[in-house]
Design an enzyme around this catalytic site. Structure first.
Site, PDB file in Angstrom:
ATOM      1  N   ASP A  31       0.848  -1.189   0.000  1.00 10.94           N
ATOM      2  CA  ASP A  31       0.000   0.000   0.000  1.00 10.94           C
ATOM      3  C   ASP A  31       0.885   1.241   0.000  1.00 10.94           C
ATOM      4  O   ASP A  31       1.869   1.303   0.752  1.00 10.94           O
ATOM      5  CB  ASP A  31      -0.910  -0.002   1.251  1.00 10.94           C
ATOM      6  CG  ASP A  31      -2.112   0.917   1.097  1.00 10.94           C
ATOM      7  OD1 ASP A  31      -1.905   2.137   0.903  1.00 10.94           O
ATOM      8  OD2 ASP A  31      -3.248   0.438   1.151  1.00 10.94           O
ATOM      9  N   THR A  35      -4.431   6.909   0.156  1.00  8.01           N
ATOM     10  CA  THR A  35      -5.718   7.176   0.822  1.00  8.01           C
ATOM     11  C   THR A  35      -5.899   6.286   2.053  1.00  8.01           C
ATOM     12  O   THR A  35      -6.891   6.424   2.761  1.00  8.01           O
ATOM     13  CB  THR A  35      -6.922   6.946  -0.131  1.00  8.01           C
ATOM     14  OG1 THR A  35      -6.867   5.605  -0.631  1.00  8.01           O
ATOM     15  CG2 THR A  35      -6.901   7.921  -1.300  1.00  8.01           C
ATOM     16  N   GLY A  36      -4.953   5.392   2.304  1.00  5.78           N
ATOM     17  CA  GLY A  36      -5.052   4.492   3.456  1.00  5.78           C
ATOM     18  C   GLY A  36      -4.243   4.991   4.640  1.00  5.78           C
ATOM     19  O   GLY A  36      -3.658   6.091   4.603  1.00  5.78           O
ATOM     20  N   PHE A  71      -7.032  -4.664  -4.178  1.00  5.46           N
ATOM     21  CA  PHE A  71      -7.981  -3.596  -3.809  1.00  5.46           C
ATOM     22  C   PHE A  71      -7.460  -2.206  -4.180  1.00  5.46           C
ATOM     23  O   PHE A  71      -8.246  -1.264  -4.254  1.00  5.46           O
ATOM     24  CB  PHE A  71      -8.193  -3.585  -2.278  1.00  5.46           C
ATOM     25  CG  PHE A  71      -8.782  -4.844  -1.727  1.00  5.46           C
ATOM     26  CD1 PHE A  71     -10.160  -5.016  -1.692  1.00  5.46           C
ATOM     27  CD2 PHE A  71      -7.979  -5.867  -1.245  1.00  5.46           C
ATOM     28  CE1 PHE A  71     -10.716  -6.183  -1.189  1.00  5.46           C
ATOM     29  CE2 PHE A  71      -8.522  -7.027  -0.743  1.00  5.46           C
ATOM     30  CZ  PHE A  71      -9.893  -7.197  -0.719  1.00  5.46           C
ATOM     31  N   SER A  75     -10.644   5.803  -6.292  1.00 10.59           N
ATOM     32  CA  SER A  75     -12.042   5.423  -6.502  1.00 10.59           C
ATOM     33  C   SER A  75     -13.050   6.543  -6.261  1.00 10.59           C
ATOM     34  O   SER A  75     -14.162   6.289  -5.830  1.00 10.59           O
ATOM     35  CB  SER A  75     -12.384   4.191  -5.667  1.00 10.59           C
ATOM     36  OG  SER A  75     -12.105   4.415  -4.314  1.00 10.59           O
ATOM     37  N   TYR A 139     -13.497   6.510 -13.864  1.00  8.62           N
ATOM     38  CA  TYR A 139     -13.298   5.501 -12.808  1.00  8.62           C
ATOM     39  C   TYR A 139     -13.840   4.152 -13.276  1.00  8.62           C
ATOM     40  O   TYR A 139     -13.127   3.140 -13.275  1.00  8.62           O
ATOM     41  CB  TYR A 139     -13.981   5.965 -11.515  1.00  8.62           C
ATOM     42  CG  TYR A 139     -14.139   4.875 -10.479  1.00  8.62           C
ATOM     43  CD1 TYR A 139     -13.029   4.258  -9.905  1.00  8.62           C
ATOM     44  CD2 TYR A 139     -15.411   4.454 -10.074  1.00  8.62           C
ATOM     45  CE1 TYR A 139     -13.190   3.248  -8.960  1.00  8.62           C
ATOM     46  CE2 TYR A 139     -15.574   3.452  -9.129  1.00  8.62           C
ATOM     47  CZ  TYR A 139     -14.467   2.852  -8.577  1.00  8.62           C
ATOM     48  OH  TYR A 139     -14.615   1.844  -7.647  1.00  8.62           O
ATOM     49  N   HIS A 185     -19.099   9.122   0.313  1.00  5.66           N
ATOM     50  CA  HIS A 185     -20.133   8.090   0.492  1.00  5.66           C
ATOM     51  C   HIS A 185     -21.240   8.545   1.441  1.00  5.66           C
ATOM     52  O   HIS A 185     -20.990   9.240   2.431  1.00  5.66           O
ATOM     53  CB  HIS A 185     -19.497   6.800   0.980  1.00  5.66           C
ATOM     54  CG  HIS A 185     -18.674   6.131  -0.081  1.00  5.66           C
ATOM     55  ND1 HIS A 185     -17.585   5.343   0.178  1.00  5.66           N
ATOM     56  CD2 HIS A 185     -18.788   6.164  -1.437  1.00  5.66           C
ATOM     57  CE1 HIS A 185     -17.070   4.909  -0.966  1.00  5.66           C
ATOM     58  NE2 HIS A 185     -17.775   5.400  -1.956  1.00  5.66           N
ATOM     59  N   ARG A 217     -29.968   2.659  -3.954  1.00  6.77           N
ATOM     60  CA  ARG A 217     -28.706   1.932  -4.080  1.00  6.77           C
ATOM     61  C   ARG A 217     -28.797   0.608  -3.322  1.00  6.77           C
ATOM     62  O   ARG A 217     -29.603   0.462  -2.401  1.00  6.77           O
ATOM     63  CB  ARG A 217     -27.541   2.753  -3.484  1.00  6.77           C
ATOM     64  CG  ARG A 217     -27.211   4.013  -4.262  1.00  6.77           C
ATOM     65  CD  ARG A 217     -26.577   3.691  -5.615  1.00  6.77           C
ATOM     66  NE  ARG A 217     -26.253   4.888  -6.377  1.00  6.77           N
ATOM     67  CZ  ARG A 217     -27.077   5.500  -7.227  1.00  6.77           C
ATOM     68  NH1 ARG A 217     -28.306   5.052  -7.416  1.00  6.77           N
ATOM     69  NH2 ARG A 217     -26.673   6.564  -7.900  1.00  6.77           N
ATOM     70  N   ASP A 280     -25.237  10.450 -11.470  1.00  6.78           N
ATOM     71  CA  ASP A 280     -25.858   9.463 -10.578  1.00  6.78           C
ATOM     72  C   ASP A 280     -27.049   8.789 -11.258  1.00  6.78           C
ATOM     73  O   ASP A 280     -28.058   9.453 -11.525  1.00  6.78           O
ATOM     74  CB  ASP A 280     -26.384  10.150  -9.301  1.00  6.78           C
ATOM     75  CG  ASP A 280     -25.331  10.255  -8.213  1.00  6.78           C
ATOM     76  OD1 ASP A 280     -24.316   9.538  -8.291  1.00  6.78           O
ATOM     77  OD2 ASP A 280     -25.541  11.056  -7.280  1.00  6.78           O
TER      78      ASP A 280
END
Ligand SMILES: NC(=O)c1ccc[n+]([C@@H]2O[C@H](COP(=O)([O-])OP(=O)(O)OC[C@H]3O[C@@H](n4cnc5c(N)ncnc54)[C@H](O)[C@@H]3O)[C@@H](O)[C@H]2O)c1
Ligand SMILES: O=c1ccn([C@@H]2O[C@H](COP(=O)(O)OP(=O)(O)O[C@H]3O[C@H](CO)[C@H](O)[C@H](O)[C@H]3O)[C@@H](O)[C@H]2O)c(=O)[nH]1
Length: 318
Positions: A31, A35-36, A71, A75, A139, A185, A217, A280
């Site tokens: 990694d 973003t982690g 992963f 994103s 994306y 999110h 969703r 969306d």
């Protein structure tokens, strides 16, 4: 098995790493911490810091890995529209570097994090794996290109690959949860209102052709998603690229999600109706019949549990 987990310092990768360790596997996380978070890597896993271009070959070569769970990605749909080149480079380019490092090292089994965004605006719901793939943003397009590459690497080089097309992943697993510097999110943003770090929920559009006018969703608990990865790992078969949707098969509207968050937190959570967010679709719901019948997977955790686990996680961060 000895496993390489790319992106294991991120939200989903950290949860699945914890589950893999509990199942008795040995895990190395690769990694770059873009973003982690270093402290999100579960105890018992080894962290190698860097990108796949920088480090995948020296980590994999001669080290006896059995498989890779991939992963690592950028994103954010909105960012991908602003910076398409970044998404082709970081998602497709970095994945090609990983796949070629796997080839050179003789590691041929991979489970990949694909996405509902590969389908774009659906013609009908629930979405089947055989439905057209017409991504509406870079994306989704970059993820679809990786799926296509996996089909080719299975055919040409005998890779055993599984792509899991996640719908909306939510929830948490103990100390592993969603903590993105830029959070787009819905559920973490609604809970941030209950936690007092945001003033109100902005509902992006109330004029969709759905029962209450807000987008629908298909939410899936990250722990159920992890269980699917363990099954997918076993299902990898040389020369085959299998694609499975991963959702619950039922949808919830934005208004319904906010209501569940109110019930779980006991907070009134004020809502401000706003314009639609570009790109969306009104309804995104997965058919998960294929993974249910072929791998025997089924989701066991409902929306209320996703919200309450995410809420427990959020409060533990305060
Ligand atoms: N969260 C969702 O609802 C959702 C839905 C569909 C698909 N996905 C996919 O699932 C995967 C994980 O998503 P997440 O929500 O956990 O994201 P995340 O941003 O929390 O985790 C991604 C991790 O990958 C790392 N990373 C990124 N680029 C890297 C690179 N080039 N080399 C090494 N490490 C790199 C980041 O530092 C981070 O730790 C992504 O591939 C994403 O596209 C997520
Ligand atoms: O503050 C917010 C955040 C979101 N929403 C709405 O809530 C729904 C869910 O939005 P998310 O951003 O949580 O999730 P998306 O459905 O946009 O995105 C998910 O599905 C995509 C596929 O289309 C990608 O796979 C992506 O990674 C994954 O998180 C959408 O209708 C969105 O408009 C709001 O109203 N307010």
């Amino acid at each position: 098995m000895k496993l390489l987990v790319t992106g294991g310092a991120g939200f989903i990768g950290s949860v699945v790493t914890a589950q893999l360790l509990e199942a008795g596997h040995e895990v190395v996380v690769l990694d770059d911490l873009s973003t982690g978070h270093e402290d999100a890597v579960p105890e018992g896993a080894t962290l190698v810091r860097g990108t796949m271009r920088e480090r995948a070959l020296d980590v994999l070569e001669g080290a006896g890995f059995d498989a890779v769970l991939h992963f690592a990605a950028r994103s954010l749909v909105g960012e991908s529209v602003q910076k398409p080149g970044l998404y082709w480079d970081r998602n497709l380019g970095e994945s090609l570097a990983l796949l070629d490092a796997m080839r050179q090292s003789g590691v041929a089994r991979i489970v990949f994090s694909s996405t509902a965004a590969t389908y774009g605006e659906p013609e009908s719901t629930p979405i089947l794996e055989t439905d057209p793939t017409r991504p509406t943003n870079p994306y989704g397009a970059s993820k679809l290109a990786i799926d296509t590459t996996l089909t080719e690497y299975a055919r040409l080089f005998g890779f055993g690959a599984v792509s899991l097309r996640y719908f909306n992943v939510a929830g948490a697993y103990g100390r592993f949860g969603e903590r993105h510097a830029v959070e787009t999110h819905l559920i973490p943003n609604v809970l941030a209102v209950a936690a007092g770090t945001r003033d109100a929920v902005h509902v992006f559009g109330e004029d969709y052709p759905t029962s209450d006018g807000t987008c629908v969703r298909d939410y899936i608990h990250v722990v159920d998603l992890g269980v699917a990865h363990l099954l997918a790992l076993e299902a990898c078969a040389p020369g085959r690229h299998q694609i499975f949707n991963l959702g619950s098969g039922s949808g919830s509207s934005v208004r319904e999600v906010v209501e569940v968050c109110r019930e779980v937190t006991g907070h009134p959570i004020p809502v401000q109706a706003g314009p639609r967010r570009a790109g969306d679709p009104a309804v995104l719901v997965a058919s998960s019949d294929k993974i249910r019948s072929e791998l025997g997977w089924k989701p066991e955790r409902d929306l209320r549990l996703m919200v309450s686990d995410a809420w427990t996680f959020l409060r533990s961060q305060a």
